[in-house]
Design a protein around this motif. Structure first.
Motif, PDB file in Angstrom:
ATOM      1  N   ALA A 131       0.290 -11.997 -27.142  1.00 26.24           N
ATOM      2  CA  ALA A 131       1.218 -12.936 -26.387  1.00 26.24           C
ATOM      3  C   ALA A 131       0.624 -14.407 -26.336  1.00 26.24           C
ATOM      4  N   ASP A 132      -0.657 -14.511 -25.918  1.00 24.42           N
ATOM      5  CA  ASP A 132      -1.374 -15.674 -25.787  1.00 24.42           C
ATOM      6  C   ASP A 132      -0.895 -16.687 -27.096  1.00 24.42           C
ATOM      7  N   VAL A 133      -0.531 -16.111 -28.335  1.00 31.06           N
ATOM      8  CA  VAL A 133      -0.216 -17.035 -29.431  1.00 31.06           C
ATOM      9  C   VAL A 133       0.984 -17.450 -29.661  1.00 31.06           C
ATOM     10  N   GLN A 134       1.931 -17.255 -28.619  1.00 28.42           N
ATOM     11  CA  GLN A 134       3.367 -17.479 -28.602  1.00 28.42           C
ATOM     12  C   GLN A 134       3.453 -19.029 -28.757  1.00 28.42           C
ATOM     13  N   PRO A 135       2.907 -19.866 -28.150  1.00 29.55           N
ATOM     14  CA  PRO A 135       2.980 -21.308 -28.145  1.00 29.55           C
ATOM     15  C   PRO A 135       2.799 -21.746 -29.897  1.00 29.55           C
ATOM     16  N   ILE A 136       1.589 -20.959 -30.288  1.00 32.04           N
ATOM     17  CA  ILE A 136       1.334 -21.431 -31.914  1.00 32.04           C
ATOM     18  C   ILE A 136       2.570 -20.706 -32.697  1.00 32.04           C
ATOM     19  N   VAL A 137       3.197 -19.862 -32.330  1.00 33.81           N
ATOM     20  CA  VAL A 137       4.300 -19.251 -33.107  1.00 33.81           C
ATOM     21  C   VAL A 137       5.479 -20.332 -32.861  1.00 33.81           C
ATOM     22  N   ASN A 138       5.779 -20.822 -31.769  1.00 37.01           N
ATOM     23  CA  ASN A 138       6.988 -21.676 -31.458  1.00 37.01           C
ATOM     24  C   ASN A 138       6.516 -22.913 -32.370  1.00 37.01           C
ATOM     25  N   GLU A 139       5.382 -23.507 -32.445  1.00 34.43           N
ATOM     26  CA  GLU A 139       5.014 -24.702 -32.945  1.00 34.43           C
ATOM     27  C   GLU A 139       5.223 -24.708 -34.428  1.00 34.43           C
ATOM     28  N   TYR A 140       4.990 -23.281 -34.859  1.00 31.74           N
ATOM     29  CA  TYR A 140       5.139 -23.378 -36.367  1.00 31.74           C
ATOM     30  C   TYR A 140       6.516 -23.146 -36.861  1.00 31.74           C
ATOM     31  N   PHE A 141       7.424 -22.388 -36.098  1.00 33.30           N
ATOM     32  CA  PHE A 141       9.058 -22.168 -36.281  1.00 33.30           C
ATOM     33  C   PHE A 141       9.544 -23.446 -36.044  1.00 33.30           C
ATOM     34  N   GLN A 142       8.818 -24.432 -35.046  1.00 34.83           N
ATOM     35  CA  GLN A 142       9.583 -25.707 -34.748  1.00 34.83           C
ATOM     36  C   GLN A 142       9.393 -26.789 -35.957  1.00 34.83           C
ATOM     37  N   GLY A 143       8.346 -26.402 -36.683  1.00 32.16           N
ATOM     38  CA  GLY A 143       7.890 -27.510 -37.699  1.00 32.16           C
ATOM     39  C   GLY A 143       6.552 -28.429 -37.300  1.00 32.16           C
ATOM     40  N   PHE A 144       6.287 -28.233 -35.955  1.00 29.41           N
ATOM     41  CA  PHE A 144       5.161 -29.013 -35.710  1.00 29.41           C
ATOM     42  C   PHE A 144       4.035 -28.863 -36.265  1.00 29.41           C
ATOM     43  N   ILE A 145       3.576 -27.798 -36.775  1.00 32.74           N
ATOM     44  CA  ILE A 145       2.386 -27.327 -37.425  1.00 32.74           C
ATOM     45  C   ILE A 145       2.495 -26.746 -38.590  1.00 32.74           C
ATOM     46  N   GLN A 146       1.573 -26.811 -39.546  1.00 35.05           N
ATOM     47  CA  GLN A 146       1.805 -26.441 -40.897  1.00 35.05           C
ATOM     48  C   GLN A 146       1.420 -24.930 -41.071  1.00 35.05           C
ATOM     49  N   GLU A 147       1.889 -24.198 -42.018  1.00 33.44           N
ATOM     50  CA  GLU A 147       1.639 -22.724 -42.290  1.00 33.44           C
ATOM     51  C   GLU A 147       0.227 -22.473 -42.120  1.00 33.44           C
ATOM     52  N   LYS A 148      -0.664 -23.266 -42.759  1.00 36.90           N
ATOM     53  CA  LYS A 148      -2.116 -22.975 -42.982  1.00 36.90           C
ATOM     54  C   LYS A 148      -2.582 -22.830 -41.536  1.00 36.90           C
ATOM     55  N   SER A 149      -2.198 -23.971 -40.487  1.00 35.62           N
ATOM     56  CA  SER A 149      -2.701 -23.865 -39.179  1.00 35.62           C
ATOM     57  C   SER A 149      -2.149 -22.697 -38.144  1.00 35.62           C
ATOM     58  N   PHE A 150      -1.012 -22.327 -38.614  1.00 35.44           N
ATOM     59  CA  PHE A 150      -0.334 -21.212 -38.041  1.00 35.44           C
ATOM     60  C   PHE A 150      -1.122 -19.919 -38.327  1.00 35.44           C
ATOM     61  N   GLU A 151      -1.461 -19.715 -39.613  1.00 33.46           N
ATOM     62  CA  GLU A 151      -2.305 -18.592 -40.166  1.00 33.46           C
ATOM     63  C   GLU A 151      -3.636 -18.448 -39.702  1.00 33.46           C
ATOM     64  N   THR A 152      -4.380 -19.555 -39.503  1.00 33.16           N
ATOM     65  CA  THR A 152      -5.718 -19.693 -38.904  1.00 33.16           C
ATOM     66  C   THR A 152      -5.818 -19.575 -37.535  1.00 33.16           C
ATOM     67  N   GLU A 153      -4.708 -20.052 -36.808  1.00 30.01           N
ATOM     68  CA  GLU A 153      -4.910 -19.900 -35.263  1.00 30.01           C
ATOM     69  C   GLU A 153      -4.160 -18.639 -34.371  1.00 30.01           C
ATOM     70  N   SER A 154      -3.328 -18.045 -35.353  1.00 29.29           N
ATOM     71  CA  SER A 154      -2.529 -17.123 -34.526  1.00 29.29           C
ATOM     72  C   SER A 154      -3.081 -15.587 -34.774  1.00 29.29           C
ATOM     73  N   ARG A 155      -4.338 -15.429 -35.150  1.00 28.24           N
ATOM     74  CA  ARG A 155      -5.330 -14.258 -35.305  1.00 28.24           C
ATOM     75  C   ARG A 155      -4.230 -13.227 -36.217  1.00 28.24           C
ATOM     76  N   ILE A 156      -3.744 -13.545 -37.275  1.00 29.48           N
ATOM     77  CA  ILE A 156      -3.078 -12.737 -38.112  1.00 29.48           C
ATOM     78  C   ILE A 156      -3.812 -11.505 -38.706  1.00 29.48           C
ATOM     79  N   TRP A 157      -3.308 -10.263 -38.799  1.00 27.78           N
ATOM     80  CA  TRP A 157      -3.825  -8.923 -39.266  1.00 27.78           C
ATOM     81  C   TRP A 157      -4.265  -9.221 -40.786  1.00 27.78           C
TER      82      TRP A 157
END
Length: 271
Positions: free
Chosen positions: A83-109
């Motif tokens: 739940a605490d990575v929801q802001p990162i998910v939102n930023e990625y979906f809205q195009g504010f951050i790049q895919e690499k940043s999303f995958e680095t910071e959202s603690r992907i499995w």
């Protein structure tokens, strides 16, 4: 309607090639039948066995078919995001951050790229909201080591990512009792409490995002929705008759009793 029928036929053909879905009586069904049923059971839990290719193929086909049948109404929730990575998910979906940043910071499995990225990419490309529903693992880990009461000492910031407290976990519930039986000493209930915190938190964030016409697909491990217990146990208002559960079973394990534990079962070849 003609277009939907053609889509159903196409998905049905693909399903025969990639996986086998059966109903409670063991009769094989086409994906289109499930998609039609979603109108009356708009909260769909897919209980996967993590890392099984057939399960991940069906998850993507479910999301695709739901989106095409119910455009603008679909939401996707995933245990795999906390739940605490929801802001990162939102930023990625809205195009504010790049895919690499999303995958680095959202603690992907560790299996994200192979198994979950296609699902996330489809959701992003088609403006389907993605909800990070799981409790941050650090809090579940604390419960495992210290018990439920440790949650009471968390600060206000931490508590916004957990189901409302105080939290009651009924360890006599069949799925939790099973988990206790599978433990070597049959004594340490903290594992069940940690599971319960995850279930309760996922229930909380799912229920928060269920509007009147929402079609919601939630992807989680099989035990989180087994027998419509686990996550559904913690709903405050949402009725179980509006929930559809798909479970994943290995072919060698299939019994009449197990088939009745979900609305539909994905049957995979035993490993």
């Amino acid at each position: 309607m003609l277009l939907f029928c053609l889509l159903v036929l196409a998905f049905g053909s693909q399903a025969q090639e990639k996986y086998k879905i059966v109903d409670q009586a063991g009769r094989e069904v086409a994906l289109g039948k499930i998609i039609a049923e979603v109108e009356s059971k708009p909260l769909v839990f897919f209980g996967e066995l993590h890392g099984q290719a057939e399960a991940h193929a069906l998850e993507l086909d479910l999301l695709t078919a739901m989106h095409q049948r119910y455009p603008g109404r679909v939401k996707l929730g995933m245990e795999m995001f906390e739940a605490d990575v929801q802001p990162i998910v939102n930023e990625y979906f809205q195009g504010f951050i790049q895919e690499k940043s999303f995958e680095t910071e959202s603690r992907i499995w560790t299996n994200y790229i192979k198994d979950y990225k296609p699902l996330v990419s489809y959701a992003k490309s088609n403006n389907i909201p993605l909800l990070a529903t799981n409790v941050p693992r650090r809090y579940a880990n604390s419960v495992y080591h210290q018990g439920l009461t440790v949650l009471d000492s968390l600060n206000t910031y931490a508590k916004q990512y957990i189901a409302p407290l105080p939290l009651q976990v009924d360890t006599t519930l069949s799925i939790y009792a099973e988990m206790l039986q599978m433990m070597p000493d049959h004594k340490n209930a903290n594992l069940v409490y940690a599971q319960g915190v995850k279930d309760a938190t996922m229930a909380h964030f799912i229920e928060e995002n269920l509007q009147e016409r929402t079609i919601f697909l939630h992807v989680n491990g099989a035990y989180h929705s087994k027998r419509k217990e686990g996550i559904p146990t913690f709903f405050k208002q949402y009725p179980k008759e509006k929930i559809l559960v798909i479970q994943t079973l290995k072919s060698a394990d299939v019994t009449d009793e197990l088939l009745k534990e979900a609305d539909y079962s994905l049957i995979i070849e035993s490993m």
